[in-house]
Design a protein around this motif. Structure first.
Motif, PDB file in Angstrom:
ATOM      1  N   UNK A 258      52.217  48.117  42.132  1.00 24.24           N
ATOM      2  CA  UNK A 258      51.590  48.991  41.131  1.00 24.24           C
ATOM      3  C   UNK A 258      50.190  48.512  40.752  1.00 24.24           C
ATOM      4  N   UNK A 259      50.018  47.212  40.609  1.00 19.80           N
ATOM      5  CA  UNK A 259      48.764  46.688  40.059  1.00 19.80           C
ATOM      6  C   UNK A 259      47.649  46.600  41.096  1.00 19.80           C
ATOM      7  N   UNK A 260      48.005  46.639  42.365  1.00 19.30           N
ATOM      8  CA  UNK A 260      47.023  46.466  43.436  1.00 19.30           C
ATOM      9  C   UNK A 260      46.318  47.790  43.729  1.00 19.30           C
ATOM     10  N   UNK A 261      45.010  47.816  43.560  1.00 19.87           N
ATOM     11  CA  UNK A 261      44.228  49.024  43.826  1.00 19.87           C
ATOM     12  C   UNK A 261      44.082  49.319  45.317  1.00 19.87           C
ATOM     13  N   UNK A 262      44.414  48.344  46.150  1.00 27.09           N
ATOM     14  CA  UNK A 262      44.220  48.476  47.591  1.00 27.09           C
ATOM     15  C   UNK A 262      45.570  48.439  48.314  1.00 27.09           C
ATOM     16  N   UNK A 263      45.600  48.851  49.581  1.00 29.46           N
ATOM     17  CA  UNK A 263      46.841  48.764  50.359  1.00 29.46           C
ATOM     18  C   UNK A 263      47.300  47.323  50.543  1.00 29.46           C
ATOM     19  N   UNK A 264      48.564  47.166  50.891  1.00 24.58           N
ATOM     20  CA  UNK A 264      49.165  45.845  51.076  1.00 24.58           C
ATOM     21  C   UNK A 264      48.468  45.049  52.174  1.00 24.58           C
ATOM     22  N   UNK A 271      37.898  44.576  48.089  1.00 23.59           N
ATOM     23  CA  UNK A 271      38.417  45.834  47.541  1.00 23.59           C
ATOM     24  C   UNK A 271      39.712  45.640  46.751  1.00 23.59           C
ATOM     25  N   UNK A 272      40.275  44.448  46.811  1.00 20.92           N
ATOM     26  CA  UNK A 272      41.531  44.178  46.115  1.00 20.92           C
ATOM     27  C   UNK A 272      41.226  43.820  44.666  1.00 20.92           C
ATOM     28  N   UNK A 273      41.581  44.714  43.782  1.00 19.87           N
ATOM     29  CA  UNK A 273      41.360  44.524  42.350  1.00 19.87           C
ATOM     30  C   UNK A 273      42.600  44.945  41.580  1.00 19.87           C
ATOM     31  N   UNK A 274      42.665  44.562  40.313  1.00 22.39           N
ATOM     32  CA  UNK A 274      43.846  44.818  39.497  1.00 22.39           C
ATOM     33  C   UNK A 274      43.675  46.091  38.672  1.00 22.39           C
ATOM     34  N   UNK A 275      44.693  46.922  38.702  1.00 24.17           N
ATOM     35  CA  UNK A 275      44.704  48.136  37.883  1.00 24.17           C
ATOM     36  C   UNK A 275      45.426  47.818  36.577  1.00 24.17           C
ATOM     37  N   UNK A 276      44.669  47.390  35.592  1.00 21.24           N
ATOM     38  CA  UNK A 276      45.257  46.949  34.330  1.00 21.24           C
ATOM     39  C   UNK A 276      45.930  48.088  33.551  1.00 21.24           C
ATOM     40  N   UNK A 277      45.380  49.301  33.537  1.00 20.47           N
ATOM     41  CA  UNK A 277      46.074  50.391  32.835  1.00 20.47           C
ATOM     42  C   UNK A 277      47.474  50.663  33.395  1.00 20.47           C
ATOM     43  N   UNK A 278      47.625  50.608  34.724  1.00 20.48           N
ATOM     44  CA  UNK A 278      48.955  50.833  35.304  1.00 20.48           C
ATOM     45  C   UNK A 278      49.893  49.677  34.978  1.00 20.48           C
ATOM     46  N   UNK A 279      49.374  48.449  34.992  1.00 18.05           N
ATOM     47  CA  UNK A 279      50.195  47.290  34.606  1.00 18.05           C
ATOM     48  C   UNK A 279      50.683  47.445  33.173  1.00 18.05           C
ATOM     49  N   UNK A 280      49.785  47.798  32.280  1.00 22.12           N
ATOM     50  CA  UNK A 280      50.138  47.947  30.868  1.00 22.12           C
ATOM     51  C   UNK A 280      51.176  49.047  30.678  1.00 22.12           C
TER      52      UNK A 280
END
Length: 369
Positions: A258-264, A271-280
């Motif tokens: 969920x938190x990864x903005x990029x593919x596995x 390009x790998x950054x954290x999606x803090x709104x989705x984590x929250x």
């Protein structure tokens, strides 16, 4: 192998379904089990599924787990006002001989579930509402099973989230260096080795009795939650890996994707950054349900799960790369290395944000209790 219509008919007729088979069509996109959607003469819909007994070697034990868990969920939800057990729980169909599976003449195993109509699932979390609903679904799943004794269930895949076991496999792969790739992997091996002790913290907390073993899902991908027509969580599915474990495993497994903005397997690491709104949002949904049973020690362990699961996945990808790509499907000779580096980068990003992430967890928990 493609089954004939008669073979499907014969298999389905071995179950106590309502009506006779009219049609059966392949259904879903699962990678483990072959599934057919069956329509009967009475208009009822079912899912006929072949169980992959290469992955799940103890099919009777697997199905016993599933029946114990679904029966317990049904009993608990029957006391919840407004709950609909026919829609919110998977319902396995009994076979004519009394079990909930059959073995066909070729040695394959089959089971049947009642089909849950008007539901959908998503492979990727795109909105905060979806993240919240996913967290709520898995939190509720754990909460409903919190009073069921984990000793009643077998491990359907032994050592599934056991990081010590995964590291032992890596050590064997390093020692053998089957594919002659070790000489180019010093940064990756050093990264893993530097974190060995801290990544065993959940296991150590369990051994010390500071967190309890519970019944958990063990595969908390978002597509294992069925949503209704209003995108509200309705039912948690894919129960084959439901077995004893620690709550932080499920939380960390969900957050990893969920938190990864990029593919596995993102090759461009920047390009790998954290999606803090989705984590929250996921954390709020999860703790809305799970705060009713989690101990303080378990809440404090959640952040360890967030770091552990992508670390463990990097260890598994690296092991497979060293072994010559024998486990995971690959699209290029360096695909597993690409996956390893992407997961390592995700761990680095999570480590940088560890304090912020943990503060979100703790503040959310305090709000819920």
């Amino acid at each position: 192998m493609t089954l004939t219509d008669q073979a499907i008919q014969d298999i389905f007729s071995a179950f106590k379904a309502d009506g006779q088979l009219v049609s059966a069509r392949p259904f879903g996109s699962g990678h483990i089990n072959d599934t057919y959607r069956v329509i009967t003469t009475t208009g009822h819909n079912y899912l006929l599924q072949k169980i992959n007994h290469v992955v799940f070697k103890d099919v009777p034990g697997l199905m016993n787990n599933l029946v114990i868990v679904t029966n317990h969920l049904r009993q608990k939800l029957a006391t919840v006002r407004g709950a609909d057990t026919s829609k919110e729980i998977l319902t396995p169909v009994e076979a004519s001989k009394g079990d909930y599976f059959i073995e066909d003449e070729t040695g394959n195993y089959w089971r049947v579930f009642i089909f849950l109509a008007n539901t959908k699932s998503y492979d990727q979390v795109l909105t905060e509402k979806q993240a919240f609903e996913g967290g709520k679904a898995f939190g509720r799943f754990q909460a409903l099973l919190a009073d069921l004794d984990p000793k009643l269930l077998i491990d359907t895949i032994p050592n599934f989230h056991n990081i010590e076991f995964r590291l032992q496999n890596l050590d064997k792969a390093i020692a053998s260096d089957t594919a002659q790739r070790l000489n180019k992997l010093q940064p990756e091996v050093e990264f893993v080795n530097a974190r060995r002790e801290q990544m065993c913290s959940i296991l150590q907390l369990g051994r010390e009795g500071k967190i309890p073993e519970r019944i958990i899902h063990n595969d908390t991908k978002f597509n294992n939650v069925l949503l209704d027509e209003h995108d509200r969580a309705q039912c948690v599915i894919d129960l084959d890996t439901v077995m004893p474990g620690f709550a932080a495993y499920d939380f960390g497994d969900a957050i990893r994707t969920i938190i990864n903005n990029a593919p596995e397997d993102e090759p461009e690491l920047e390009r790998i950054n954290l999606n803090m709104p989705l984590f929250t949002a996921y954390t709020k949904g999860y703790l809305r349900q799970a705060s009713r049973f989690l101990t303080e020690g378990e809440v404090n362990s959640l952040i360890h799960g967030v770091l552990l699961l992508p670390y463990m996945q990097s260890v598994r990808f690296l092991t497979d790369y060293l072994n010559g790509d024998t486990y995971y499907k690959i699209h290029s000779p360096w695909h597993n290395l690409q996956r390893t580096r992407a997961q390592i980068q995700l761990v680095k990003k999570l480590e940088e944000a560890k304090e912020t992430l943990n503060n979100i967890i703790l503040k959310t928990w305090q709000h819920e209790i």
